[in-house]
Design a protein around this motif. Sequence first.
Motif, short mmCIF file in Angstrom:
data_model
loop_
_atom_site.label_atom_id
_atom_site.label_comp_id
_atom_site.label_asym_id
_atom_site.label_seq_id
_atom_site.Cartn_x
_atom_site.Cartn_y
_atom_site.Cartn_z
N UNK A 1 51.37 24.29 49.78
CA UNK A 1 52.62 23.11 50.92
C UNK A 1 52.04 23.60 52.33
N UNK B 1 49.34 20.18 52.34
CA UNK B 1 49.95 19.31 52.40
C UNK B 1 51.17 18.77 54.27
N UNK C 1 58.35 16.14 55.43
CA UNK C 1 59.07 17.47 55.98
C UNK C 1 60.89 16.42 55.77
N UNK C 2 60.80 15.09 56.18
CA UNK C 2 62.13 15.26 55.81
C UNK C 2 62.97 15.12 54.79
N UNK C 3 62.39 14.97 53.16
CA UNK C 3 62.34 15.37 51.66
C UNK C 3 62.40 16.67 51.70
N UNK C 4 61.60 17.24 51.84
CA UNK C 4 61.37 18.82 51.64
C UNK C 4 60.98 19.49 53.06
N UNK C 5 61.79 20.21 53.51
CA UNK C 5 62.18 20.76 54.69
C UNK C 5 60.95 22.44 55.11
N UNK C 6 60.99 22.58 54.00
CA UNK C 6 59.98 23.74 54.02
C UNK C 6 59.89 23.93 52.60
N UNK D 1 59.24 27.06 49.57
CA UNK D 1 59.72 28.07 48.76
C UNK D 1 58.95 29.16 49.12
N UNK D 2 59.21 30.22 49.67
CA UNK D 2 58.56 31.23 50.43
C UNK D 2 57.13 31.91 49.39
N UNK E 1 64.30 25.50 51.40
CA UNK E 1 64.00 25.15 50.73
C UNK E 1 64.78 24.86 49.59
N UNK F 1 66.83 21.93 47.80
CA UNK F 1 67.62 20.50 47.78
C UNK F 1 68.17 20.26 46.22
N UNK G 1 72.51 15.94 52.08
CA UNK G 1 72.13 15.54 53.06
C UNK G 1 72.76 14.76 53.31
#
Lengths: 350, 89
Positions: free
Chosen positions: A136, A139, A177-182, A184-185, B54, B56, B65
């Motif tokens: 990511x 991406x 980033x609208x859809x997958x804001x962040x 996973x760590x 993370x 959704x 949302x």
Amino acid sequence: MPFADDGRDPLERYSRQMRFGPLGEEGQRRLRSSRVTICGCGALGTVLANHLVRAGVGFVRVVDRDFIETHNLQRQILFDEEDVASNLPKAEAAARKLRAINSEVVVEAVVADIDHTNILELVSDVDLILDGTDNFETRYLINDAAVKLGKPWIFGGVIGSEGQTMTIRPGLTPCLRCVIETSPPPGMTPTCETAGVLGPAVAVVASFEAVEAIKLLAGKLEALNTELIMIDVWDWAFRRLKIAALKDRVDCPTCKHRTFEWLDGKQGSHTTTLCGRNAVQVAAPRGHRLDFAELAARLSGAGEVRHNAFMLRFAADGYEFTVFPDGRAIIKGTNDVAKARTLYAQYVGN
Amino acid sequence: MPTVQIPTPLRPHAGGLDVVEAEGATVGAVLEAVVSKHPALRERLFEGGELRRFVNVYVNNEDIRFLEDLETPVGERDEISIIPAIAGG
């Protein structure tokens, strides 16, 4: 003899594709004058490149930082055992195959790690950016560049038997980033190493990306996907998640506020854990190219060293180092970024 | 009862199940019931009382949302999905 020189209609080789009504000859002509950059030439990237070169996209740039290993062959369809034996970079091996498949297409191989210093140069002269990456960080960097330049890009990701894809047109659709804001760590999400990956799963996702690319480049915009597609080839699951309404409703730092944290180098490390490989990449850009002969001489006491024009490889302490002329290294045998930095400092030097 | 689709990476923390049924009138209430049944899921989905950034969540294929987030009402036949970001490729 190159196809275009044998006196026949150069579009003839695409006749079966042109006969597909929604594309037609006009669509084919548009494909021929189109340019794309494929970021990453692994599992997704090889399938994407294969489809687009066969389909007659005029210019295809493949960018990849890596070399081919035997365990890639299960899913990275442009490579074979000879490429592994020849120690070829993925971008170079792919370009050779692609030119043999369709000599009409201009294929450019770039052996480089995509980062905030080079991405604009790699994508600013193309019509479309395609995601063949496995992380990511890259991406979000592609997303920054695409939004900044107002250029469309197609996201795809795969693990195990499932994958997802979406088509992003800045200003018209939500961005990544609208859809997958962040993302996973590390440790909260499986990788290709822990969960494995099936070749056909990658092929399906990359094929969806390729169809979207063909529509977009041929100007068939009304046929584009506006949803987040989820596919599981093991469970026969296909889902279309409605995301179009997210645009403008999400307070997106990237496409609403136009802050480009990855492109500005504020986000994203210079070390990357490589998906599925028990390896860490250390990027240590330096102003000049490494002298492999000198480095090999220095390392010969520490372990086995060999090198060619593209890379130097040596093994020591149970770790395997692949060092590139720009100073970047892939250190195999650890997932620990700090350990990798230490090893890099110990053997290659900062 | 509303159902919750569990994505592959989280199934080991939900007794191997791909679908969990749970009572609740809102997305938040249903998810709370799910993590009560499968406590290992809690820290993977929530941080404090909030969904992790993370994670959704979709109801009948729409992102919560742009519904009412965890307050989104759900009925007997609604399907809640937890959608992971898939990194590989």
